[in-house]
Design a protein around this motif. Sequence first.
Motif, short mmCIF file in Angstrom:
data_model
loop_
_atom_site.label_atom_id
_atom_site.label_comp_id
_atom_site.label_asym_id
_atom_site.label_seq_id
_atom_site.Cartn_x
_atom_site.Cartn_y
_atom_site.Cartn_z
N PRO A 1 -9.05 5.25 -7.76
CA PRO A 1 -8.54 5.09 -6.38
C PRO A 1 -7.03 5.01 -6.30
O PRO A 1 -6.46 5.15 -5.21
CB PRO A 1 -9.17 3.75 -5.95
CG PRO A 1 -9.43 3.01 -7.23
CD PRO A 1 -9.74 4.06 -8.26
N GLY A 2 -6.34 4.79 -7.46
CA GLY A 2 -4.89 4.59 -7.47
C GLY A 2 -4.55 3.20 -6.93
O GLY A 2 -5.36 2.61 -6.22
N SER B 1 0.85 -1.19 0.00
CA SER B 1 0.00 0.00 0.00
C SER B 1 0.88 1.24 0.00
O SER B 1 1.94 1.25 0.63
CB SER B 1 -0.88 0.01 1.26
OG SER B 1 -1.55 1.25 1.38
N THR B 2 0.45 2.26 -0.71
CA THR B 2 1.09 3.57 -0.60
C THR B 2 0.10 4.54 0.04
O THR B 2 0.30 5.02 1.16
CB THR B 2 1.52 4.10 -2.00
OG1 THR B 2 2.47 3.19 -2.54
CG2 THR B 2 2.16 5.48 -1.88
N ARG B 3 -1.02 4.80 -0.69
CA ARG B 3 -1.98 5.82 -0.25
C ARG B 3 -2.61 5.50 1.09
O ARG B 3 -2.63 6.32 2.00
CB ARG B 3 -3.12 5.96 -1.29
CG ARG B 3 -2.82 6.83 -2.45
CD ARG B 3 -3.52 6.29 -3.67
NE ARG B 3 -2.89 5.03 -4.02
CZ ARG B 3 -1.84 4.93 -4.83
NH1 ARG B 3 -1.38 5.99 -5.42
NH2 ARG B 3 -1.24 3.77 -5.07
N THR B 4 -3.16 4.28 1.23
CA THR B 4 -3.95 3.96 2.42
C THR B 4 -3.06 3.97 3.67
O THR B 4 -3.44 4.54 4.70
CB THR B 4 -4.62 2.58 2.24
OG1 THR B 4 -5.25 2.56 0.96
CG2 THR B 4 -5.63 2.32 3.32
N HIS C 1 -13.16 -2.23 0.86
CA HIS C 1 -12.16 -1.20 1.20
C HIS C 1 -12.98 0.02 1.65
O HIS C 1 -13.14 0.99 0.91
CB HIS C 1 -11.32 -0.90 -0.04
CG HIS C 1 -10.10 -0.06 0.20
ND1 HIS C 1 -9.85 0.58 1.39
CD2 HIS C 1 -9.06 0.24 -0.62
CE1 HIS C 1 -8.69 1.24 1.30
NE2 HIS C 1 -8.20 1.05 0.09
N ARG D 1 -4.75 -4.28 6.64
CA ARG D 1 -4.94 -4.69 5.23
C ARG D 1 -4.44 -6.12 5.11
O ARG D 1 -3.36 -6.46 5.62
CB ARG D 1 -4.15 -3.79 4.28
CG ARG D 1 -4.16 -4.32 2.86
CD ARG D 1 -3.63 -3.33 1.86
NE ARG D 1 -4.60 -2.26 1.63
CZ ARG D 1 -4.50 -1.39 0.63
NH1 ARG D 1 -3.50 -1.47 -0.23
NH2 ARG D 1 -5.40 -0.45 0.47
N GLN E 1 -11.87 3.76 1.45
CA GLN E 1 -11.75 4.26 0.06
C GLN E 1 -13.12 4.69 -0.45
O GLN E 1 -13.25 5.76 -1.06
CB GLN E 1 -11.16 3.15 -0.84
CG GLN E 1 -10.99 3.58 -2.29
CD GLN E 1 -9.90 4.62 -2.49
OE1 GLN E 1 -8.82 4.48 -1.94
NE2 GLN E 1 -10.17 5.68 -3.24
N1 CP Z 1 -6.31 3.19 -3.17
C1 CP Z 1 -5.53 2.35 -2.50
O1 CP Z 1 -5.96 1.50 -1.72
O2 CP Z 1 -4.18 2.55 -2.76
P1 CP Z 1 -3.00 1.78 -2.02
O3 CP Z 1 -3.06 0.34 -2.45
O4 CP Z 1 -1.73 2.47 -2.48
O5 CP Z 1 -3.21 1.90 -0.54
#
Ligand code: CP
Length: 307
Positions: free
Chosen positions: A264-265, A57-60, A137, A109, A140
Amino acid sequence: MSQLSTRHLLGIKDINADDIQLIFETADNFKEVLNRPIKKVPSLRDITIANIFFENSTRTRLSFELAEKRLSADVLNFSSSNSSVKKGETLIDTVNNILSMKVDMVVMRHSSPGAPHFLSKNIKANIVNAGDGTHEHPTQALLDAFSIREKLGDVAGKKVAIIGDILHSRVALSNIFCLQKLGAEVMVCGPTTLLPRYIGQLGVKIEHDVEKALQWCDVANVLRIQLERQQIKYFPSLREYSLYFGINREKLNKLDKEIVIMHPGPINRGVELNSDVADSEHSIILQQVENGVAIRMAVLYLLAGVK
Ligand code: CP
């Protein structure tokens, strides 16, 4: 209403529209805090939160960590890739060891659907699902709906097309539950092979022609092709997928209206979304990321108030 109806956030399926509105109103306040010169509040001082990530994961992960620090919580970060999970330790042993350090909340996660539900039945801490396999999720979906509300004034009555790899997406399922609870109309669009067979039972419209989906919607939430979860080939090639389902400026130029583009990326640029759209004035992708911090502050703050 000033309290959530649940002490865990395992999925949007388990919460109601009043919970979602309370989270949004609380996030509005925290968003105002995040725009102040001093972005920190003491709301979760003396609360310890463990972020336990068994999947990348980056964002979450960063968004939860920042939300926790902005609320003055003490934060522990665990990543399975450099942990004793590699030596064979079980999920429940790993979590119980972390909890014995007096942790109050767990953000998790995991690649297995239902892993946070299992934890919630076995430990005392509040659990927040940060993505469980192809299941849900919830934060999100909350930040996505919050971003639609911010951009268009309301979610109720809006038409949202979720386009792409619905079959492997936890974002799709949580978005469908969240948008419907808030009164939006939802369409899913993708190749037949990437739409789950049960999807029609969720009360969504189904479309296989992306140009018709774009013409129908106010908002297109474009999902990533999740190659890491695909054990077989669901379409002939990425080039062909991009040709038929990829969103580019040419497809948007054919519309007789402006639509909002979300993702969502992380983005597979040139596959499901071209840079001429992802980085355009139609896109609210970075606003989604910004709103993620306020939404996660709201979720953590509200859950901490439910014992
Ligand atoms: N949108 C999202 O869950 O991104 P990550 O996998 O980078 O957390």
